[in-house]
Enzyme design. Sequence first.
Site, PDB file in Angstrom:
ATOM      1  N   HIS A  45       0.861  -1.184   0.000  1.00 39.02           N
ATOM      2  CA  HIS A  45       0.000   0.000   0.000  1.00 39.02           C
ATOM      3  C   HIS A  45       0.897   1.234   0.000  1.00 39.02           C
ATOM      4  O   HIS A  45       1.609   1.481   0.983  1.00 39.02           O
ATOM      5  CB  HIS A  45      -0.888  -0.039   1.262  1.00 39.02           C
ATOM      6  CG  HIS A  45      -1.865   1.091   1.360  1.00 39.02           C
ATOM      7  ND1 HIS A  45      -2.747   1.202   2.405  1.00 39.02           N
ATOM      8  CD2 HIS A  45      -2.118   2.160   0.554  1.00 39.02           C
ATOM      9  CE1 HIS A  45      -3.494   2.277   2.245  1.00 39.02           C
ATOM     10  NE2 HIS A  45      -3.124   2.880   1.132  1.00 39.02           N
ATOM     11  N   ARG A  47       0.967   4.656   0.603  1.00 40.22           N
ATOM     12  CA  ARG A  47       0.114   5.684   1.202  1.00 40.22           C
ATOM     13  C   ARG A  47       0.600   7.078   0.813  1.00 40.22           C
ATOM     14  O   ARG A  47       1.785   7.287   0.566  1.00 40.22           O
ATOM     15  CB  ARG A  47       0.142   5.557   2.733  1.00 40.22           C
ATOM     16  CG  ARG A  47      -0.830   4.533   3.260  1.00 40.22           C
ATOM     17  CD  ARG A  47      -0.859   4.574   4.780  1.00 40.22           C
ATOM     18  NE  ARG A  47      -1.914   3.737   5.278  1.00 40.22           N
ATOM     19  CZ  ARG A  47      -3.123   4.185   5.615  1.00 40.22           C
ATOM     20  NH1 ARG A  47      -3.421   5.465   5.520  1.00 40.22           N
ATOM     21  NH2 ARG A  47      -4.028   3.350   6.038  1.00 40.22           N
ATOM     22  N   GLU A  72      -2.037  -1.253  -3.544  1.00 41.37           N
ATOM     23  CA  GLU A  72      -3.189  -0.543  -2.971  1.00 41.37           C
ATOM     24  C   GLU A  72      -2.923   0.956  -3.040  1.00 41.37           C
ATOM     25  O   GLU A  72      -1.847   1.406  -2.625  1.00 41.37           O
ATOM     26  CB  GLU A  72      -3.382  -0.941  -1.508  1.00 41.37           C
ATOM     27  CG  GLU A  72      -3.789  -2.376  -1.329  1.00 41.37           C
ATOM     28  CD  GLU A  72      -3.864  -2.774   0.140  1.00 41.37           C
ATOM     29  OE1 GLU A  72      -4.170  -3.950   0.392  1.00 41.37           O
ATOM     30  OE2 GLU A  72      -3.604  -1.924   1.019  1.00 41.37           O
ATOM     31  N   THR A 103      -6.350   1.180   7.519  1.00 41.02           N
ATOM     32  CA  THR A 103      -7.546   1.465   6.700  1.00 41.02           C
ATOM     33  C   THR A 103      -8.782   1.031   7.481  1.00 41.02           C
ATOM     34  O   THR A 103      -9.050  -0.157   7.630  1.00 41.02           O
ATOM     35  CB  THR A 103      -7.439   0.702   5.353  1.00 41.02           C
ATOM     36  OG1 THR A 103      -6.115   0.873   4.855  1.00 41.02           O
ATOM     37  CG2 THR A 103      -8.422   1.234   4.349  1.00 41.02           C
ATOM     38  N   HIS A 194      -8.215  -7.635   5.854  1.00 40.97           N
ATOM     39  CA  HIS A 194      -8.057  -6.692   6.964  1.00 40.97           C
ATOM     40  C   HIS A 194      -8.288  -7.374   8.306  1.00 40.97           C
ATOM     41  O   HIS A 194      -9.372  -7.869   8.584  1.00 40.97           O
ATOM     42  CB  HIS A 194      -8.956  -5.449   6.879  1.00 40.97           C
ATOM     43  CG  HIS A 194      -8.306  -4.306   7.608  1.00 40.97           C
ATOM     44  ND1 HIS A 194      -8.370  -4.189   8.965  1.00 40.97           N
ATOM     45  CD2 HIS A 194      -7.511  -3.291   7.188  1.00 40.97           C
ATOM     46  CE1 HIS A 194      -7.655  -3.144   9.339  1.00 40.97           C
ATOM     47  NE2 HIS A 194      -7.112  -2.581   8.283  1.00 40.97           N
TER      48      HIS A 194
HETATM   49  N1  PXP Z   1      -6.616  -5.468   2.308  1.00 37.87           N
HETATM   50  C1  PXP Z   1      -6.577  -4.121   2.204  1.00 37.87           C
HETATM   51  C2  PXP Z   1      -7.334  -3.486   1.098  1.00 37.87           C
HETATM   52  C3  PXP Z   1      -5.816  -3.353   3.110  1.00 37.87           C
HETATM   53  O1  PXP Z   1      -5.804  -2.022   2.992  1.00 37.87           O
HETATM   54  C4  PXP Z   1      -5.070  -4.024   4.100  1.00 37.87           C
HETATM   55  C5  PXP Z   1      -4.182  -3.280   5.031  1.00 37.87           C
HETATM   56  O2  PXP Z   1      -4.714  -2.214   5.554  1.00 37.87           O
HETATM   57  C6  PXP Z   1      -5.148  -5.414   4.168  1.00 37.87           C
HETATM   58  C7  PXP Z   1      -5.932  -6.117   3.256  1.00 37.87           C
HETATM   59  C8  PXP Z   1      -4.371  -6.194   5.169  1.00 37.87           C
HETATM   60  O3  PXP Z   1      -4.815  -5.936   6.443  1.00 37.87           O
HETATM   61  P1  PXP Z   1      -3.975  -6.480   7.678  1.00 37.87           P
HETATM   62  O4  PXP Z   1      -2.641  -5.797   7.626  1.00 37.87           O
HETATM   63  O5  PXP Z   1      -4.800  -6.085   8.843  1.00 37.87           O
HETATM   64  O6  PXP Z   1      -3.843  -7.965   7.505  1.00 37.87           O
END
Ligand code: PXP
Length: 240
Positions: A45, A47, A72, A103, A194
């Site tokens: 990601h 940012r 992302e 997020t 997430h």
């Molecule tokens: N999917 C998306 C779209 C995300 O933005 C994130 C991280 O924020 C994740 C998956 C992975 O989440 P985590 O780090 O909590 O496993």
Amino acid sequence: MKKIRLGVNIDHVATVRNARGVSYPSPLRAALLAEKYGADSVTIHLREDRRHIREDDLKSIKSRLKIPLNLEIAATKEMLRIALKYKPPFICIVPEKRKEVTTEGGLNLNFNKIFLKKIIYKLKKNKIRVSLFIEPNLKDINKAKLLNADCIEIHTGKFCNLVNESKNFSNELNKIKKAVLLADSIGLEVHAGHGLTYKSAKILSNTIGIKEFNIGHFLIGESIFLGLGNTIKQFKKNIK
Ligand code: PXP
């Protein structure tokens, strides 16, 4: 039944590196190890505030990784420009707030609809597969289809929090199941992510229609104890 793909999010390797402002641990090294140990894709990601992944990480990972890279990004002009410069095979559009720790929720598909549509159009024209990160909500799934997305990624944060706190998660799980069913039936490929842990990923992996999990924070944390390879193997076992 086909196995659910595992996308390994390596943002937090960069978080650790940036905490000291040095060059290690290397997100590129983590990406290549994830590939070696069976990840189906790698997610990063970029940012707006560059708190973890930076553009030079994107550049090096994109040039070396053989499995698909899923980038992302927020729906901004700057990110569209960067996406079109590096052309990763997958883009997931996510909401971004400067002050959030992570997020916090799915995209608001009523906001900035015209720009979202334009971004999706431009990315797809460049043969990039586009996913929208949304809440498990039927209205948003229909909207994602109208915006011409290829995939949706369901925000599993609420469900995972309930699982972690040993609370009743059946309502949230049902919401996700209904969302997956609808998305699948209208031709949207369904991803989920997430907050996933071994336990929440295992429960969700029984939901027919989910094609991919994207997992970062827990997986990278667990790698401190087990190593990245063993952690990926354990997740793959849990989601088969
Ligand atoms: N999917 C998306 C779209 C995300 O933005 C994130 C991280 O924020 C994740 C998956 C992975 O989440 P985590 O780090 O909590 O496993």
